[in-house]
Scaffold this motif. Sequence first.
Motif, mmCIF file in Angstrom:
data_model
loop_
_atom_site.group_PDB
_atom_site.id
_atom_site.type_symbol
_atom_site.label_atom_id
_atom_site.label_comp_id
_atom_site.label_asym_id
_atom_site.label_seq_id
_atom_site.Cartn_x
_atom_site.Cartn_y
_atom_site.Cartn_z
ATOM 1 N N GLU A 69 0.842 -1.592 0.002
ATOM 2 C CA GLU A 69 0.308 0.148 -0.078
ATOM 3 C C GLU A 69 1.176 1.417 -0.183
ATOM 4 O OE1 GLU A 69 -2.997 2.333 -0.001
ATOM 5 O OE2 GLU A 69 -3.096 0.101 -0.778
ATOM 6 N N LEU A 70 2.124 1.459 0.464
ATOM 7 C CA LEU A 70 2.186 2.224 0.722
ATOM 8 C C LEU A 70 3.372 2.804 -0.690
ATOM 9 C CD1 LEU A 70 4.085 1.594 3.994
ATOM 10 C CD2 LEU A 70 2.538 3.637 3.635
ATOM 11 N N GLY A 71 3.162 1.194 -1.483
ATOM 12 C CA GLY A 71 3.941 1.595 -3.010
ATOM 13 C C GLY A 71 5.592 0.799 -2.928
ATOM 14 N N PHE A 72 6.092 -0.002 -1.756
ATOM 15 C CA PHE A 72 6.698 -0.853 -2.172
ATOM 16 C C PHE A 72 6.917 -2.117 -3.568
ATOM 17 C CE2 PHE A 72 8.261 0.742 2.082
ATOM 18 C CZ PHE A 72 9.376 0.602 1.774
ATOM 19 N N ILE A 73 8.033 -2.227 -4.233
ATOM 20 C CA ILE A 73 7.057 -3.241 -4.807
ATOM 21 C C ILE A 73 8.034 -4.933 -4.086
ATOM 22 C CG2 ILE A 73 8.406 -2.075 -7.004
ATOM 23 C CD1 ILE A 73 11.265 -3.087 -7.069
ATOM 24 N N LEU A 74 7.638 -5.619 -5.159
ATOM 25 C CA LEU A 74 7.384 -6.804 -3.603
ATOM 26 C C LEU A 74 8.897 -7.430 -3.844
ATOM 27 C CD1 LEU A 74 4.456 -9.213 -5.973
ATOM 28 C CD2 LEU A 74 4.546 -7.817 -3.556
ATOM 29 N N HIS A 79 13.074 -8.310 0.751
ATOM 30 C CA HIS A 79 14.343 -7.457 1.309
ATOM 31 C C HIS A 79 13.764 -7.314 2.599
ATOM 32 C CE1 HIS A 79 18.149 -6.059 1.611
ATOM 33 N NE2 HIS A 79 17.894 -5.295 1.730
ATOM 34 N N VAL A 80 12.901 -6.287 2.615
ATOM 35 C CA VAL A 80 12.743 -6.066 4.183
ATOM 36 C C VAL A 80 12.261 -6.946 5.502
ATOM 37 C CG1 VAL A 80 11.599 -4.210 5.797
ATOM 38 C CG2 VAL A 80 12.009 -3.607 3.293
ATOM 39 N N LEU A 81 11.885 -7.640 5.147
ATOM 40 C CA LEU A 81 10.813 -9.506 5.592
ATOM 41 C C LEU A 81 11.990 -9.798 5.765
ATOM 42 C CD1 LEU A 81 7.433 -9.283 3.983
ATOM 43 C CD2 LEU A 81 8.332 -8.069 6.299
ATOM 44 N N ASP A 82 13.068 -10.496 4.821
ATOM 45 C CA ASP A 82 13.598 -11.219 5.094
ATOM 46 C C ASP A 82 15.110 -11.300 5.379
ATOM 47 O OD1 ASP A 82 11.560 -12.823 4.019
ATOM 48 O OD2 ASP A 82 12.831 -13.149 2.374
ATOM 49 N N ASP A 83 15.568 -9.877 5.387
ATOM 50 C CA ASP A 83 16.887 -9.710 5.153
ATOM 51 C C ASP A 83 16.939 -9.022 6.967
ATOM 52 O OD1 ASP A 83 20.389 -8.482 5.898
ATOM 53 O OD2 ASP A 83 19.752 -7.720 3.735
ATOM 54 N N PRO A 84 17.503 -9.746 7.959
ATOM 55 C CA PRO A 84 18.075 -9.295 8.875
ATOM 56 C C PRO A 84 18.774 -7.874 9.224
ATOM 57 C CG PRO A 84 19.431 -11.259 9.197
ATOM 58 C CD PRO A 84 18.258 -11.054 7.609
ATOM 59 N N ASN A 85 19.531 -7.617 8.322
ATOM 60 C CA ASN A 85 20.253 -5.864 8.295
ATOM 61 C C ASN A 85 19.426 -5.196 7.493
ATOM 62 O OD1 ASN A 85 22.886 -7.807 9.493
ATOM 63 N ND2 ASN A 85 22.915 -8.644 7.793
ATOM 64 N N ALA A 86 18.637 -5.517 6.806
ATOM 65 C CA ALA A 86 17.923 -4.559 6.210
ATOM 66 C C ALA A 86 17.694 -3.164 6.585
ATOM 67 C CB ALA A 86 16.608 -4.177 5.644
ATOM 68 N N ASP A 87 17.523 -1.687 6.392
ATOM 69 C CA ASP A 87 17.149 -0.557 6.808
ATOM 70 C C ASP A 87 15.584 -0.691 6.487
ATOM 71 O OD1 ASP A 87 17.245 1.753 8.191
ATOM 72 O OD2 ASP A 87 19.013 1.934 7.895
ATOM 73 N N VAL A 88 15.424 -1.076 7.928
ATOM 74 C CA VAL A 88 13.860 -0.383 7.494
ATOM 75 C C VAL A 88 13.581 0.936 7.829
ATOM 76 C CG1 VAL A 88 11.348 -1.236 8.013
ATOM 77 C CG2 VAL A 88 13.023 -2.467 8.146
ATOM 78 N N GLN A 89 14.004 1.681 8.443
ATOM 79 C CA GLN A 89 13.508 2.857 8.935
ATOM 80 C C GLN A 89 14.287 3.753 7.405
ATOM 81 O OE1 GLN A 89 12.459 5.034 10.733
ATOM 82 N NE2 GLN A 89 11.161 2.843 12.079
ATOM 83 N N ASP A 90 15.606 3.804 7.104
ATOM 84 C CA ASP A 90 15.799 4.392 5.218
ATOM 85 C C ASP A 90 14.983 4.297 4.993
ATOM 86 O OD1 ASP A 90 17.870 5.353 4.286
ATOM 87 O OD2 ASP A 90 18.044 3.362 2.780
ATOM 88 N N GLN A 91 14.666 2.510 4.184
ATOM 89 C CA GLN A 91 13.340 2.637 3.125
ATOM 90 C C GLN A 91 12.580 3.079 3.222
ATOM 91 O OE1 GLN A 91 13.544 0.121 0.971
ATOM 92 N NE2 GLN A 91 15.275 -1.267 0.572
ATOM 93 N N LEU A 92 11.338 2.951 4.722
ATOM 94 C CA LEU A 92 10.612 4.116 4.515
ATOM 95 C C LEU A 92 11.068 5.186 4.468
ATOM 96 C CD1 LEU A 92 8.942 2.191 8.045
ATOM 97 C CD2 LEU A 92 8.135 2.395 5.353
ATOM 98 N N ARG A 93 11.484 5.715 5.150
ATOM 99 C CA ARG A 93 12.324 7.587 4.720
ATOM 100 C C ARG A 93 12.019 7.588 3.442
ATOM 101 N NH1 ARG A 93 15.701 7.568 9.793
ATOM 102 N NH2 ARG A 93 17.598 5.985 8.140
ATOM 103 N N LYS A 94 12.464 6.782 3.025
ATOM 104 C CA LYS A 94 12.544 7.159 0.883
ATOM 105 C C LYS A 94 11.384 6.936 0.507
ATOM 106 C CE LYS A 94 17.222 5.354 0.428
ATOM 107 N NZ LYS A 94 18.129 3.807 -0.197
ATOM 108 N N SER A 97 9.265 10.052 1.157
ATOM 109 C CA SER A 97 9.751 11.457 0.537
ATOM 110 C C SER A 97 8.764 10.770 -0.479
ATOM 111 C CB SER A 97 11.032 10.932 0.659
ATOM 112 O OG SER A 97 11.211 12.277 -0.947
ATOM 113 N N GLN A 98 8.536 9.797 -1.366
ATOM 114 C CA GLN A 98 8.580 9.358 -2.935
ATOM 115 C C GLN A 98 7.072 9.769 -2.633
ATOM 116 O OE1 GLN A 98 9.190 5.706 -4.509
ATOM 117 N NE2 GLN A 98 11.194 6.352 -4.339
ATOM 118 N N LEU A 99 6.161 9.490 -1.621
ATOM 119 C CA LEU A 99 5.329 10.046 -1.078
ATOM 120 C C LEU A 99 3.907 11.093 -1.554
ATOM 121 C CD1 LEU A 99 3.513 6.890 1.422
ATOM 122 C CD2 LEU A 99 3.047 7.216 -0.922
#
Length: 272
Positions: A69-74, A79-94, A97-99
């Motif tokens: 719903e936020l516009g992320f591609i699958l 990547h966000v759900l499976d990678d323990p090192n994924a920077d979720v906050q950075d992804q959400l900030r980007k 900004s796009q929204l």
Amino acid sequence: MRREPFQPETDTERLTVGRLAALVGVSVRTLHHWDDIGLVRPSNRTWAGYRVYSDEDVARIHRVLVYRELGFILADIKHVLDDPNADVQDQLRKQRSQLVERISRLQDMVGAVDRMMEASATGIRLSPEEQVEIFGNDWDPAWADQAEERWGGNAQWKQYAERAANRTREDWKIIATESHAFNADLVEAKRANVSPGSAEANALAERHRAMMSRHFDCTHAMQVCLGHMFAEEPGYTEYYDALGPGLTLWFHDVIRANAQANGVDPDSATWE
């Protein structure tokens, strides 16, 4: 010793793909696609091979739906759900900004459409510059003249003009919302490899025909002609392919297959 079939312990754990699809509001085909790409895989299967989803699987699906719903591609969601090192906050900030940028563009478009409707109501013809301002840089002002030249003298154009003249701003907002939702579902179906001629594809074709019928009485043969126009004229091809790669030809095939299922030969269809 004879083994008993898998017997889950709770109601949620007994969720088959059909029940889960109805619960979360996505299609069975979408859940199958998510399983195939490893986005959401059911934790269990019955001895007969049917997918069975657990509480954790359902929770993951809800997270997928939020990110989508936020516009992320699958791929990014996985990547966000499976990678323990994924920077979720950075992804959400980007994504935020796009929204914000998208909201700003949509607000500008709403204002431009309001000005266009006011101009149309007073009989003022929009200049090419105003058309580009309203519809964006991909809009070709020549399309309006081409449409009037092609259809200006037929009964469908008259129907369109009469119905458009009686519409309120709220009517147009409803039509615009319906169009955006349809385009999103079209892209999702193509991404999920929905086959032309399938029940799901035929339902999409009928939704499109119903949308066209808001403006004029659109037969299956007319819809086939529109599908040919989408596939053959660069402006329409660029529009649909911008929504999703290969979408134009796939949508063209969906329309043809549905027309054939309704007794219309797509190879001999004419504007009638």
